[in-house]
Scaffold this active site. Structure first.
Site, PDB file in Angstrom:
ATOM      1  N   GLU A 138       0.182  -4.149  -4.944  1.00  0.00           N
ATOM      2  CA  GLU A 138       1.483  -4.980  -4.485  1.00  0.00           C
ATOM      3  C   GLU A 138       1.280  -4.594  -3.112  1.00  0.00           C
ATOM      4  O   GLU A 138       2.101  -3.428  -2.674  1.00  0.00           O
ATOM      5  CB  GLU A 138       2.612  -4.127  -5.482  1.00  0.00           C
ATOM      6  CG  GLU A 138       3.594  -4.702  -4.795  1.00  0.00           C
ATOM      7  CD  GLU A 138       4.688  -4.657  -5.828  1.00  0.00           C
ATOM      8  OE1 GLU A 138       6.159  -4.926  -6.378  1.00  0.00           O
ATOM      9  OE2 GLU A 138       4.530  -3.149  -5.982  1.00  0.00           O
ATOM     10  N   ASP A 192       1.336  -0.309  -8.392  1.00  0.00           N
ATOM     11  CA  ASP A 192       3.167  -0.340  -7.883  1.00  0.00           C
ATOM     12  C   ASP A 192       2.800  -0.138  -6.449  1.00  0.00           C
ATOM     13  O   ASP A 192       2.015   1.215  -5.676  1.00  0.00           O
ATOM     14  CB  ASP A 192       3.350  -0.023  -8.553  1.00  0.00           C
ATOM     15  CG  ASP A 192       5.397  -0.062  -8.815  1.00  0.00           C
ATOM     16  OD1 ASP A 192       5.281  -1.254  -8.297  1.00  0.00           O
ATOM     17  OD2 ASP A 192       5.398   0.894  -7.841  1.00  0.00           O
ATOM     18  N   LYS A 252       1.687  -0.598  -0.859  1.00  0.00           N
ATOM     19  CA  LYS A 252       1.755  -0.980   0.753  1.00  0.00           C
ATOM     20  C   LYS A 252       2.461   0.464   1.198  1.00  0.00           C
ATOM     21  O   LYS A 252       2.042   0.752   2.160  1.00  0.00           O
ATOM     22  CB  LYS A 252       3.247  -2.166   0.673  1.00  0.00           C
ATOM     23  CG  LYS A 252       3.702  -1.426   2.426  1.00  0.00           C
ATOM     24  CD  LYS A 252       4.608  -3.193   1.763  1.00  0.00           C
ATOM     25  CE  LYS A 252       4.811  -3.581   3.767  1.00  0.00           C
ATOM     26  NZ  LYS A 252       6.063  -4.746   3.404  1.00  0.00           N
ATOM     27  N   HIS A 253       3.346   1.146   0.121  1.00  0.00           N
ATOM     28  CA  HIS A 253       3.345   2.798   0.655  1.00  0.00           C
ATOM     29  C   HIS A 253       2.582   3.442   0.773  1.00  0.00           C
ATOM     30  O   HIS A 253       2.843   4.611   0.811  1.00  0.00           O
ATOM     31  CB  HIS A 253       4.503   3.088  -0.212  1.00  0.00           C
ATOM     32  CG  HIS A 253       5.683   2.108   0.248  1.00  0.00           C
ATOM     33  ND1 HIS A 253       6.725   2.249   1.559  1.00  0.00           N
ATOM     34  CD2 HIS A 253       5.966   0.804  -0.589  1.00  0.00           C
ATOM     35  CE1 HIS A 253       7.653   1.112   1.232  1.00  0.00           C
ATOM     36  NE2 HIS A 253       7.009  -0.058   0.262  1.00  0.00           N
TER      37      HIS A 253
END
Length: 450
Positions: free
Chosen positions: A232, A205, A208-209
């Site tokens: 994701e 999850d 991207k971060h």
């Protein structure tokens, strides 16, 4: 190496309790799914009144499985029942941040002192829910988090990968974990514990971060051995889009992990609009508008799209979404992910029923999955492509016809074979080397030679 499982359709049983997944194990297997993706198996907020779906994505403790969807006993039972039905499990994991509990406390100890006291007061229960570690001590403290600031510029890679995801200026946001040996060690212990239980895949999850450094340190060759992992990384398209070049392209270049194929999703979404063209679906990878077939998780909708206002414009009409699934399950390449929920968004279909409640076992969906499973590894060849019509063959005995126009269309196949549409059971017989197929407006056919 992270294996691809390229033959296998995954059911995203979004926010289903683990007991419900277990109850439906046989139906899931009979529908043709090979795997189920379940919501994060860790400790998160639960209450007698229930909790919102996003609470599942705010971890309190990795060492314990105890949340609104079930506990470790229920998770194990689900795994074993699915395994006996020949169905594997992917677990959703949240490694970027911990829960935002700023409304009730100011410190950054996880789990909180209240939770640690509960562990001691109900020692037998929590020891039975424990995956690993010493529950008398915290998992993380303030040294394991980066300095708190909210993300403001979503095209600044450093901000996105170090700042907090917040709900606005007044929200302190989700505490972002620091890349350090202790954090990496705990995350690896968690993954190893889940693998030992029999989990066969992971969805990362909010990948991207996470920095590439963080991803590489956690997802070692040992962790990746014999398992499929995908991240994701939400983008608004493929090559030339800022998000693609800032986040997805480096991720693909510097890891071996799979990813949601957001570039293909955007291509599909645009192609199926009134002014779009199905010709863009002939070979989107060639133009940087799709991921390579060995890395891609393909989808027509994800849980974020109907449940977050910011993505509401990406919810396709029912007809468009169905044509998208026919393309994804008909084509060669990628791992299709089929979304279903328990009416999380409140969006209804044309019959005023919850839109995705029964999407997973709809008779047409089961037929499309059957086509996908039958045609696996057979070469794909485009036969005809226009703005409104796409026809492609799968080997010698499979054919997909997609008509997005508001009028019925007729397709002539050069074939001596008799064809049967898996979706409607309609049969078409050839005459002198030609077979005429009639496709209704905004519909598709998935034909198998008999």
């Amino acid at each position: 190496m992270c294996t691809s499982h390229a033959t296998d359709v995954i059911l995203h049983a979004f926010d289903w309790p683990y007991a419900l997944v277990e109850q439906r194990a046989r139906q899931i297997q009979q529908a043709g799914y090979k795997y189920v993706l379940v919501s994060p198996p860790m400790k998160s907020l639960k209450s007698e009144q229930g909790t919102k779906w996003w609470q599942r994505y705010q971890p309190q403790d990795y060492r314990v499985i105890d949340n609104q969807l079930g506990n470790l006993q229920q998770f194990k039972s689900m795994l074993n029942t699915l395994k006996s039905s020949g169905v594997g499990v992917y677990a959703d994991v949240v490694f970027n941040h911990m829960a935002n509990e700023s409304a009730v406390r100011s410190d950054l100890q996880y789990p909180s002192q209240t939770e640690l006291s509960d562990y001691q007061a109900e020692n037998d229960y929590y020891q039975n829910q424990c995956l690993f570690g010493d529950l008398s001590k915290p998992l993380f403290d303030h040294d394991d988090f980066v300095e708190a600031f909210g993300i403001e510029d979503w095209e600044d890679r450093w901000q996105v990968q170090n700042g907090r995801i917040t709900g606005g200026p007044s929200d302190p946001g989700l505490p972002t974990l620091r890349v350090c040996s202790h954090v990496v060690e705990q995350q690896q212990c968690y993954l190893k514990a889940l693998k030992t239980l029999g989990v066969q895949g992971f969805r990362i999850d909010a990948a991207k971060h996470m920095t590439l450094e963080h991803l590489k340190q956690v997802w070692t060759d040992e962790i990746c051995q014999d398992i499929h992992i995908f991240g994701e990384i939400i983008t608004s398209g493929g090559a030339t889009k800022p998000e693609y070049e800032l986040f997805l392209e480096p991720y693909l270049a510097q890891t071996k992990l799979g990813a949601y194929d957001f570039p293909l999703f955007q291509t599909l979404h645009d192609a199926l609009q009134t002014k779009g063209s199905l010709k863009s679906l002939v070979d989107p990878y060639c133009f940087g508008q799709a991921l390579s077939e060995t890395r891609a998780i393909t989808f027509a909708i994800t849980h974020d799209i109907p449940n977050n206002d910011v993505f509401a414009n990406l919810v396709m009409t029912e007809a468009q979404e169905w044509l998208a699934y026919c393309y994804l399950l008909g084509r060669d390449g990628g791992v299709p992910l089929i979304y279903t929920d328990l009416d999380t968004s409140g969006i209804v279909d044309k019959s005023k029923q919850p839109r995705w409640l029964n999407a997973w076992n709809d008779s047409k969906m089961i037929a499309a999955i059957d086509f996908h499973n039958r045609m696996h590894s057979k070469p794909m060849k485009v036969v005809e492509a226009s703005d409104d019509l796409l026809v492609f063959a799968r080997g010698e005995d499979g054919m997909v016809v997609i008509n997005k126009s508001v009028r019925a269309q007729t397709v002539e196949l050069n074939s001596d074979l008799t064809w049967k549409d898996r979706l409607s059971s309609q049969q078409y017989k050839s005459d002198k080397g030609s077979c005429i197929v009639e496709v209704a407006a905004q519909s598709a056919q998935m034909l198998v030679a008999s």
